[in-house]
Design a protein around this motif. Structure first.
Motif, PDB file in Angstrom:
ATOM      1  N   MET A 284       0.774  -1.146  -0.032  1.00  7.15           N
ATOM      2  CA  MET A 284       0.070   0.002   0.014  1.00  7.15           C
ATOM      3  C   MET A 284       0.695   1.287   0.075  1.00  7.15           C
ATOM      4  SD  MET A 284      -2.940   1.146   2.773  1.00  7.15           S
ATOM      5  CE  MET A 284      -3.766   2.695   2.765  1.00  7.15           C
ATOM      6  N   PHE A 285       1.955   1.476   0.962  1.00  2.64           N
ATOM      7  CA  PHE A 285       2.933   2.232   1.046  1.00  2.64           C
ATOM      8  C   PHE A 285       4.163   1.946   0.672  1.00  2.64           C
ATOM      9  CE2 PHE A 285      -0.522   3.586   4.115  1.00  2.64           C
ATOM     10  CZ  PHE A 285      -1.019   4.768   3.450  1.00  2.64           C
ATOM     11  N   ARG A 286       5.101   2.903   0.162  1.00  4.58           N
ATOM     12  CA  ARG A 286       6.388   2.226  -0.165  1.00  4.58           C
ATOM     13  C   ARG A 286       7.187   2.405   1.179  1.00  4.58           C
ATOM     14  NH1 ARG A 286       5.554   6.225  -4.208  1.00  4.58           N
ATOM     15  NH2 ARG A 286       6.588   7.682  -2.957  1.00  4.58           N
ATOM     16  N   SER A 287       6.729   3.357   2.077  1.00  3.75           N
ATOM     17  CA  SER A 287       7.272   3.397   3.625  1.00  3.75           C
ATOM     18  C   SER A 287       6.811   2.413   4.379  1.00  3.75           C
ATOM     19  CB  SER A 287       7.323   4.930   3.928  1.00  3.75           C
ATOM     20  OG  SER A 287       7.633   4.824   5.273  1.00  3.75           O
ATOM     21  N   PRO A 288       7.514   1.542   4.859  1.00  4.37           N
ATOM     22  CA  PRO A 288       7.142   0.815   6.056  1.00  4.37           C
ATOM     23  C   PRO A 288       6.426   1.327   7.414  1.00  4.37           C
ATOM     24  CG  PRO A 288       9.218  -0.035   5.420  1.00  4.37           C
ATOM     25  CD  PRO A 288       9.002   1.426   4.908  1.00  4.37           C
ATOM     26  N   LEU A 289       7.037   2.674   7.447  1.00  7.93           N
ATOM     27  CA  LEU A 289       6.307   3.234   8.691  1.00  7.93           C
ATOM     28  C   LEU A 289       5.213   3.934   8.477  1.00  7.93           C
ATOM     29  CD1 LEU A 289       9.319   5.369  10.241  1.00  7.93           C
ATOM     30  CD2 LEU A 289       7.931   3.454  11.450  1.00  7.93           C
ATOM     31  N   ALA A 290       4.762   4.233   7.099  1.00 12.00           N
ATOM     32  CA  ALA A 290       3.426   4.661   6.802  1.00 12.00           C
ATOM     33  C   ALA A 290       2.312   3.278   7.131  1.00 12.00           C
ATOM     34  CB  ALA A 290       3.226   4.928   5.451  1.00 12.00           C
ATOM     35  N   SER A 291       2.923   2.164   6.899  1.00 14.42           N
ATOM     36  CA  SER A 291       1.975   0.919   7.102  1.00 14.42           C
ATOM     37  C   SER A 291       1.746   0.758   8.603  1.00 14.42           C
ATOM     38  CB  SER A 291       2.676  -0.125   6.504  1.00 14.42           C
ATOM     39  OG  SER A 291       2.697  -0.049   5.224  1.00 14.42           O
ATOM     40  N   THR A 292       2.730   0.922   9.453  1.00 18.19           N
ATOM     41  CA  THR A 292       2.580   0.692  10.764  1.00 18.19           C
ATOM     42  C   THR A 292       1.601   1.897  11.353  1.00 18.19           C
ATOM     43  OG1 THR A 292       4.306   2.402  11.686  1.00 18.19           O
ATOM     44  CG2 THR A 292       4.654  -0.012  11.143  1.00 18.19           C
TER      45      THR A 292
ATOM     46  N   ALA B   3     -11.146  28.366  19.687  1.00 18.67           N
ATOM     47  CA  ALA B   3     -11.248  29.066  18.666  1.00 18.67           C
ATOM     48  C   ALA B   3      -9.607  29.560  18.289  1.00 18.67           C
ATOM     49  CB  ALA B   3     -12.300  30.368  18.631  1.00 18.67           C
ATOM     50  N   GLY B   4      -9.363  29.686  16.975  1.00 15.75           N
ATOM     51  CA  GLY B   4      -8.107  30.016  16.703  1.00 15.75           C
ATOM     52  C   GLY B   4      -7.135  29.003  16.617  1.00 15.75           C
ATOM     53  N   THR B   5      -7.381  27.727  16.926  1.00 14.71           N
ATOM     54  CA  THR B   5      -6.622  26.756  16.823  1.00 14.71           C
ATOM     55  C   THR B   5      -6.133  26.366  15.202  1.00 14.71           C
ATOM     56  OG1 THR B   5      -7.420  25.765  19.004  1.00 14.71           O
ATOM     57  CG2 THR B   5      -6.063  24.365  17.536  1.00 14.71           C
ATOM     58  N   VAL B   6      -4.930  26.171  15.121  1.00 16.06           N
ATOM     59  CA  VAL B   6      -4.296  25.451  14.221  1.00 16.06           C
ATOM     60  C   VAL B   6      -3.450  24.377  14.364  1.00 16.06           C
ATOM     61  CG1 VAL B   6      -2.926  25.840  11.823  1.00 16.06           C
ATOM     62  CG2 VAL B   6      -4.111  27.761  13.124  1.00 16.06           C
ATOM     63  N   VAL B   7      -3.996  23.009  13.851  1.00 15.39           N
ATOM     64  CA  VAL B   7      -3.215  21.737  13.978  1.00 15.39           C
ATOM     65  C   VAL B   7      -2.421  21.538  12.559  1.00 15.39           C
ATOM     66  CG1 VAL B   7      -3.650  19.342  14.233  1.00 15.39           C
ATOM     67  CG2 VAL B   7      -5.104  21.132  15.571  1.00 15.39           C
ATOM     68  N   TYR B   8      -1.250  21.449  12.624  1.00 13.28           N
ATOM     69  CA  TYR B   8      -0.342  21.025  11.549  1.00 13.28           C
ATOM     70  C   TYR B   8      -0.082  19.719  11.801  1.00 13.28           C
ATOM     71  CZ  TYR B   8       0.445  26.232  11.482  1.00 13.28           C
ATOM     72  OH  TYR B   8       0.127  27.512  11.542  1.00 13.28           O
ATOM     73  N   GLU B   9      -0.137  18.771  10.753  1.00 11.14           N
ATOM     74  CA  GLU B   9       0.170  17.385  10.691  1.00 11.14           C
ATOM     75  C   GLU B   9       1.264  17.116   9.751  1.00 11.14           C
ATOM     76  OE1 GLU B   9      -3.453  14.993   9.775  1.00 11.14           O
ATOM     77  OE2 GLU B   9      -4.787  15.975  11.104  1.00 11.14           O
ATOM     78  N   VAL B  10       2.344  16.743  10.259  1.00 10.25           N
ATOM     79  CA  VAL B  10       3.544  16.562   9.595  1.00 10.25           C
ATOM     80  C   VAL B  10       3.911  15.121   9.293  1.00 10.25           C
ATOM     81  CG1 VAL B  10       6.128  17.299   9.503  1.00 10.25           C
ATOM     82  CG2 VAL B  10       4.484  18.653  10.685  1.00 10.25           C
ATOM     83  N   ASP B  11       3.870  14.502   8.098  1.00 14.19           N
ATOM     84  CA  ASP B  11       4.195  13.329   7.778  1.00 14.19           C
ATOM     85  C   ASP B  11       4.539  13.152   6.265  1.00 14.19           C
ATOM     86  OD1 ASP B  11       4.473  10.343   8.147  1.00 14.19           O
ATOM     87  OD2 ASP B  11       2.886  10.816   9.802  1.00 14.19           O
ATOM     88  N   GLN B  12       4.877  11.912   5.820  1.00 15.94           N
ATOM     89  CA  GLN B  12       5.197  11.570   4.526  1.00 15.94           C
ATOM     90  C   GLN B  12       4.282  12.173   3.455  1.00 15.94           C
ATOM     91  OE1 GLN B  12       6.910   7.498   4.420  1.00 15.94           O
ATOM     92  NE2 GLN B  12       6.941   7.754   6.654  1.00 15.94           N
ATOM     93  N   PRO B  13       4.559  12.604   2.133  1.00 21.66           N
ATOM     94  CA  PRO B  13       3.737  12.866   1.474  1.00 21.66           C
ATOM     95  C   PRO B  13       2.498  11.886   1.068  1.00 21.66           C
ATOM     96  CG  PRO B  13       5.862  13.595   0.693  1.00 21.66           C
ATOM     97  CD  PRO B  13       6.076  12.704   1.757  1.00 21.66           C
ATOM     98  N   GLU B  14       2.966  10.411   0.715  1.00 20.47           N
ATOM     99  CA  GLU B  14       2.261   9.484   0.138  1.00 20.47           C
ATOM    100  C   GLU B  14       1.007   9.192   1.300  1.00 20.47           C
ATOM    101  OE1 GLU B  14       3.714   5.491  -0.577  1.00 20.47           O
ATOM    102  OE2 GLU B  14       4.928   5.774   1.382  1.00 20.47           O
ATOM    103  N   LEU B  15       1.613   9.140   2.558  1.00 18.69           N
ATOM    104  CA  LEU B  15       0.548   8.946   3.698  1.00 18.69           C
ATOM    105  C   LEU B  15      -0.339  10.241   3.805  1.00 18.69           C
ATOM    106  CD1 LEU B  15       1.303   7.711   7.229  1.00 18.69           C
ATOM    107  CD2 LEU B  15       0.089   9.735   7.083  1.00 18.69           C
ATOM    108  N   LEU B  16      -0.115  11.402   3.712  1.00 11.92           N
ATOM    109  CA  LEU B  16      -1.112  12.491   3.799  1.00 11.92           C
ATOM    110  C   LEU B  16      -1.786  12.391   2.567  1.00 11.92           C
ATOM    111  CD1 LEU B  16       1.389  15.171   5.085  1.00 11.92           C
ATOM    112  CD2 LEU B  16      -0.232  14.117   6.407  1.00 11.92           C
ATOM    113  N   ARG B  17      -1.514  12.212   1.433  1.00 10.20           N
ATOM    114  CA  ARG B  17      -2.167  12.208   0.231  1.00 10.20           C
ATOM    115  C   ARG B  17      -3.530  10.960   0.484  1.00 10.20           C
ATOM    116  NH1 ARG B  17       2.675  12.835  -2.913  1.00 10.20           N
ATOM    117  NH2 ARG B  17       2.637  10.522  -3.039  1.00 10.20           N
ATOM    118  N   HIS B  18      -3.110   9.916   0.808  1.00  6.71           N
ATOM    119  CA  HIS B  18      -3.960   8.707   1.095  1.00  6.71           C
ATOM    120  C   HIS B  18      -5.132   9.039   2.324  1.00  6.71           C
ATOM    121  CE1 HIS B  18      -5.526   4.756   1.859  1.00  6.71           C
ATOM    122  NE2 HIS B  18      -5.476   4.880   3.347  1.00  6.71           N
TER     123      HIS B  18
END
Length: 277
Positions: A1-9, A102-117
């Motif tokens: 599913m993902f190239r990166s094993p960590l994305a699968s975990t 109100a006003g909260t911004v949540v930034y989700e940092v991760d690998q591009p393929e995981l975030l696209r999925h």
């Protein structure tokens, strides 16, 4: 599913959250966890538990999730226009399922393929965040601060960092570098939510088959630390460390006996919060 094993975990962790969400006494409910786990997540979960000879559900991910949820709810209300940064956000859905001020911004940092999925799945499900959610494609081993700035993070204001279920996958040098880097970006009043494992935890015979399986997937657990509080103090944080059995999480008792205090080499799961001095 993902190239990166960590994305699968990350899918495997989502399966654990989905299973918790089905309990009548659930510590939290994540309506999107099953979708994000997918067949991959459930299969990895099954294989890991089979290898570990699990006779009951491991409650750690459920307890860790609820512990972090509770802390983040409180922490966000201490800040004006809170900035929450989830490093290796994986399939985490806190931007959607928690009530944020109100006003909260949540930034989700991760690998591009995981975030696209993840984004495609959540959009298809009609999931709507309860804050401003910004996804940041970046490699945590290099150059992740710049993409966060491009996404709008302000380093002159406090940041609430979430480093959950991540550091054990790093080698010791990379783990300490990551913590030093986020510290350098953190003004006074910034907060950290992180979990660590002790060296003794990885030496438990019952866990060895599961750890061997993770290593065969290319995702070995590596970084351990006896006293994360000492490391964080040296970096300029004021830490508080708990073990799951110390806490009253949703009134559900921790099912395992506590490790003796003050004795090195014991198996410990270390739930840690810290305030930047």
């Amino acid at each position: 599913m993902f190239r990166s094993p960590l994305a699968s975990t990350a899918c495997m962790t989502a399966a654990a959250r989905a299973r918790e969400s089905r309990r009548t006494d659930a510590l939290f409910v994540d309506p999107w966890a099953n979708l994000l786990a997918g067949d991959v997540g459930w299969e990895l979960q099954r294989r890991f538990e089979t290898a570990s000879g699990a006779h009951q559900e491991n409650p750690y991910i459920a307890v860790r999730t609820r512990w972090a949820d509770d802390h983040l709810r409180t922490a966000a209300r201490r800040h004006r226009d809170p900035q929450v940064v989830l490093l290796a956000a994986g399939m985490d859905c806190r931007a959607i399922r928690l009530d944020w001020p109100a006003g909260t911004v949540v930034y989700e940092v991760d690998q591009p393929e995981l975030l696209r999925h993840k984004n495609a799945a959540l959009t298809g499900a009609g999931a709507q965040p309860n804050c401003e959610r910004r996804v940041v494609a970046a490699d945590l081993n290099s150059g992740w601060a710049g993409p966060l700035v491009s996404a709008g993070v302000r380093w002159d204001l406090p940041v609430i960092w979430v480093v959950e279920g991540l550091l054990m996958y790093f080698d010791a040098g990379s783990a300490q570098t990551l913590l030093a880097e986020l510290t350098a970006l953190s003004v006074a009043g910034s907060e950290l939510v992180a979990d660590f494992v002790s060296p003794g935890f990885l030496r438990q015979p019952w866990l060895r088959p599961g750890l061997d399986l993770l290593e065969s997937w290319g995702t070995p657990w590596q970084f351990t630390i006896e006293e994360p509080a000492d490391l964080l103090r040296r970096l300029g944080w004021r830490p508080t460390v708990h073990e799951p059995g110390d806490l009253d999480i949703g009134g559900r008792p921790w099912p395992y006996p506590p490790a003796p205090r003050g004795v090195s080499g014991q198996p410990r799961l270390l739930l840690t919060t810290a305030l930047r001095s």
